[in-house]
Motif scaffolding. Sequence first.
Motif, PDB file in Angstrom:
ATOM      1  N   GLN A   1      54.752  55.791  42.766  1.00  0.00           N
ATOM      2  CA  GLN A   1      53.390  55.572  42.247  1.00  0.00           C
ATOM      3  C   GLN A   1      53.635  55.585  40.731  1.00  0.00           C
ATOM      4  N   LEU A   2      54.212  56.220  40.121  1.00  0.00           N
ATOM      5  CA  LEU A   2      54.503  56.019  38.940  1.00  0.00           C
ATOM      6  C   LEU A   2      55.178  54.495  38.422  1.00  0.00           C
ATOM      7  N   GLU A   3      56.231  54.341  39.422  1.00  0.00           N
ATOM      8  CA  GLU A   3      56.935  53.014  38.924  1.00  0.00           C
ATOM      9  C   GLU A   3      55.906  51.930  39.292  1.00  0.00           C
ATOM     10  N   THR A   4      54.796  52.063  40.224  1.00  0.00           N
ATOM     11  CA  THR A   4      53.796  51.088  40.408  1.00  0.00           C
ATOM     12  C   THR A   4      53.084  50.803  38.920  1.00  0.00           C
ATOM     13  N   LEU A   5      52.686  51.930  38.601  1.00  0.00           N
ATOM     14  CA  LEU A   5      51.863  52.322  37.371  1.00  0.00           C
ATOM     15  C   LEU A   5      52.492  51.622  36.057  1.00  0.00           C
ATOM     16  N   LEU A   6      53.843  52.215  35.895  1.00  0.00           N
ATOM     17  CA  LEU A   6      54.460  51.522  34.705  1.00  0.00           C
ATOM     18  C   LEU A   6      54.936  49.905  34.841  1.00  0.00           C
ATOM     19  N   ARG A   7      55.012  49.297  36.093  1.00  0.00           N
ATOM     20  CA  ARG A   7      55.280  47.974  36.169  1.00  0.00           C
ATOM     21  C   ARG A   7      53.907  47.232  35.793  1.00  0.00           C
ATOM     22  N   SER A   8      52.633  47.848  36.281  1.00  0.00           N
ATOM     23  CA  SER A   8      51.450  47.389  36.108  1.00  0.00           C
ATOM     24  C   SER A   8      50.941  47.249  34.561  1.00  0.00           C
ATOM     25  N   VAL A   9      51.318  48.299  34.009  1.00  0.00           N
ATOM     26  CA  VAL A   9      51.006  48.053  32.508  1.00  0.00           C
ATOM     27  C   VAL A   9      51.900  47.432  31.731  1.00  0.00           C
ATOM     28  N   ALA A  10      53.161  47.030  32.142  1.00  0.00           N
ATOM     29  CA  ALA A  10      54.142  46.343  31.501  1.00  0.00           C
ATOM     30  C   ALA A  10      53.625  44.820  31.476  1.00  0.00           C
ATOM     31  N   GLN A  11      53.149  44.518  32.752  1.00  0.00           N
ATOM     32  CA  GLN A  11      52.603  43.324  32.982  1.00  0.00           C
ATOM     33  C   GLN A  11      51.450  42.909  32.159  1.00  0.00           C
ATOM     34  N   GLU A  12      50.522  44.070  32.151  1.00  0.00           N
ATOM     35  CA  GLU A  12      49.309  43.820  31.812  1.00  0.00           C
ATOM     36  C   GLU A  12      49.403  43.650  30.247  1.00  0.00           C
ATOM     37  N   ALA A  13      50.288  44.231  29.512  1.00  0.00           N
ATOM     38  CA  ALA A  13      50.717  44.403  27.993  1.00  0.00           C
ATOM     39  C   ALA A  13      50.831  42.929  27.537  1.00  0.00           C
ATOM     40  N   GLY A  14      51.107  41.975  28.440  1.00  0.00           N
ATOM     41  CA  GLY A  14      51.392  40.662  27.954  1.00  0.00           C
ATOM     42  C   GLY A  14      52.654  40.328  27.865  1.00  0.00           C
ATOM     43  N   ASP A  15      53.196  39.303  27.042  1.00  0.00           N
ATOM     44  CA  ASP A  15      54.592  38.652  27.160  1.00  0.00           C
ATOM     45  C   ASP A  15      55.492  39.210  25.957  1.00  0.00           C
ATOM     46  N   ASP A  16      54.874  40.106  25.089  1.00  0.00           N
ATOM     47  CA  ASP A  16      55.672  40.459  23.821  1.00  0.00           C
ATOM     48  C   ASP A  16      56.357  41.904  24.380  1.00  0.00           C
ATOM     49  N   PRO A  17      57.480  41.917  24.350  1.00  0.00           N
ATOM     50  CA  PRO A  17      58.514  43.070  24.946  1.00  0.00           C
ATOM     51  C   PRO A  17      58.075  44.437  24.162  1.00  0.00           C
ATOM     52  N   ARG A  18      57.867  44.313  22.836  1.00  0.00           N
ATOM     53  CA  ARG A  18      57.515  45.517  22.139  1.00  0.00           C
ATOM     54  C   ARG A  18      56.310  46.209  22.576  1.00  0.00           C
ATOM     55  N   GLU A  19      55.245  45.374  22.996  1.00  0.00           N
ATOM     56  CA  GLU A  19      54.116  45.951  23.409  1.00  0.00           C
ATOM     57  C   GLU A  19      54.320  46.417  24.823  1.00  0.00           C
ATOM     58  N   GLN A  20      55.118  45.888  25.619  1.00  0.00           N
ATOM     59  CA  GLN A  20      55.401  46.285  26.919  1.00  0.00           C
ATOM     60  C   GLN A  20      56.123  47.694  26.763  1.00  0.00           C
ATOM     61  N   LEU A  21      56.815  47.819  25.885  1.00  0.00           N
ATOM     62  CA  LEU A  21      57.602  49.095  25.739  1.00  0.00           C
ATOM     63  C   LEU A  21      56.780  49.985  25.145  1.00  0.00           C
ATOM     64  N   TYR A  22      55.763  49.870  24.453  1.00  0.00           N
ATOM     65  CA  TYR A  22      54.690  51.088  23.992  1.00  0.00           C
ATOM     66  C   TYR A  22      53.921  51.414  25.189  1.00  0.00           C
ATOM     67  N   ALA A  23      53.576  50.274  25.817  1.00  0.00           N
ATOM     68  CA  ALA A  23      52.417  50.756  26.862  1.00  0.00           C
ATOM     69  C   ALA A  23      53.245  51.400  27.910  1.00  0.00           C
ATOM     70  N   VAL A  24      54.416  51.059  28.306  1.00  0.00           N
ATOM     71  CA  VAL A  24      55.047  51.728  29.332  1.00  0.00           C
ATOM     72  C   VAL A  24      55.207  53.459  29.092  1.00  0.00           C
ATOM     73  N   CYS A  25      55.790  53.568  27.771  1.00  0.00           N
ATOM     74  CA  CYS A  25      55.968  54.864  27.297  1.00  0.00           C
ATOM     75  C   CYS A  25      54.454  55.613  27.036  1.00  0.00           C
ATOM     76  N   ARG A  26      53.583  55.150  26.614  1.00  0.00           N
ATOM     77  CA  ARG A  26      52.386  55.870  26.614  1.00  0.00           C
ATOM     78  C   ARG A  26      51.700  56.059  27.953  1.00  0.00           C
ATOM     79  N   SER A  27      51.908  55.111  28.792  1.00  0.00           N
ATOM     80  CA  SER A  27      51.388  55.182  30.211  1.00  0.00           C
ATOM     81  C   SER A  27      52.184  56.520  30.951  1.00  0.00           C
ATOM     82  N   TYR A  28      53.449  56.503  30.692  1.00  0.00           N
ATOM     83  CA  TYR A  28      54.366  57.676  31.022  1.00  0.00           C
ATOM     84  C   TYR A  28      53.807  59.032  30.787  1.00  0.00           C
ATOM     85  N   LEU A  29      53.462  59.362  29.519  1.00  0.00           N
ATOM     86  CA  LEU A  29      52.950  60.223  28.940  1.00  0.00           C
ATOM     87  C   LEU A  29      51.693  60.735  29.608  1.00  0.00           C
TER      88      LEU A  29
END
Length: 219
Positions: free
Chosen positions: A85-113
């Motif tokens: 479920q955590l993996e699904t969440l992180l992949r989902s927020v990365a996708q929702e963050a758009g095409d910018d890898p920087r924003e994906q990185l921040y989104a994944v880390c913040r969602s993890y916390l």
Amino acid sequence: MEKTSAAGPAAPKRARTRNRRGEGSRLREDIISAAAALLDETGDEHAITLRSVARKVGIAAPSIYPHFPDQPAIMLAVVQREFAQLETLLRSVAQEAGDDPREQLYAVCRSYLAFAKSHPERYRTMFGGLWMPTLGDNSLTEEDLVSLGSGAIQVLVDVLTDCAAAGQCATSDPSLDAITLWLSLHGLAHQRAVIRAFPWSEESIADSIITGITRLKDA
């Protein structure tokens, strides 16, 4: 003699409806869900036993054995499902963050916390809880344990690889930096959980961890 009250005879406890042929997988999922619910309710991994899980599901304890040989096997299944479920969440927020890898990185880390904060008992159990027994005394294997969380960590590897490819960070080993990043985020999540009053800015610390470990370049 059956006990009675002013309202009449006491209602018997309803047993779980027996699965139809071919529905054994449903019982397996019910057992996992019951164990997870007990963990949330009690906050105590020791409270999860074959008998307590059986009572929660509404079955006899021996009915568990066709699906799980022992208590550690149940706990492993709970942890595996939480990591999925955590993996699904992180992949989902990365996708929702758009095409910018920087924003994906921040989104994944913040969602993890955020996941760690909203599921404290399950999170603690996922990462080396008391349930992990000595190998050889139960049905678990070393492979069962070393593979835990690999999918969720791979999400970090993927976003770091994309950041490097886009020239947004200076990582030369995304796999190693992803592990280092996860360990640092895990440390922050743990400290936040054990310190009664967390006096520091969590977001600032998280951003410092992310930029420092990945050598993220200014936008």
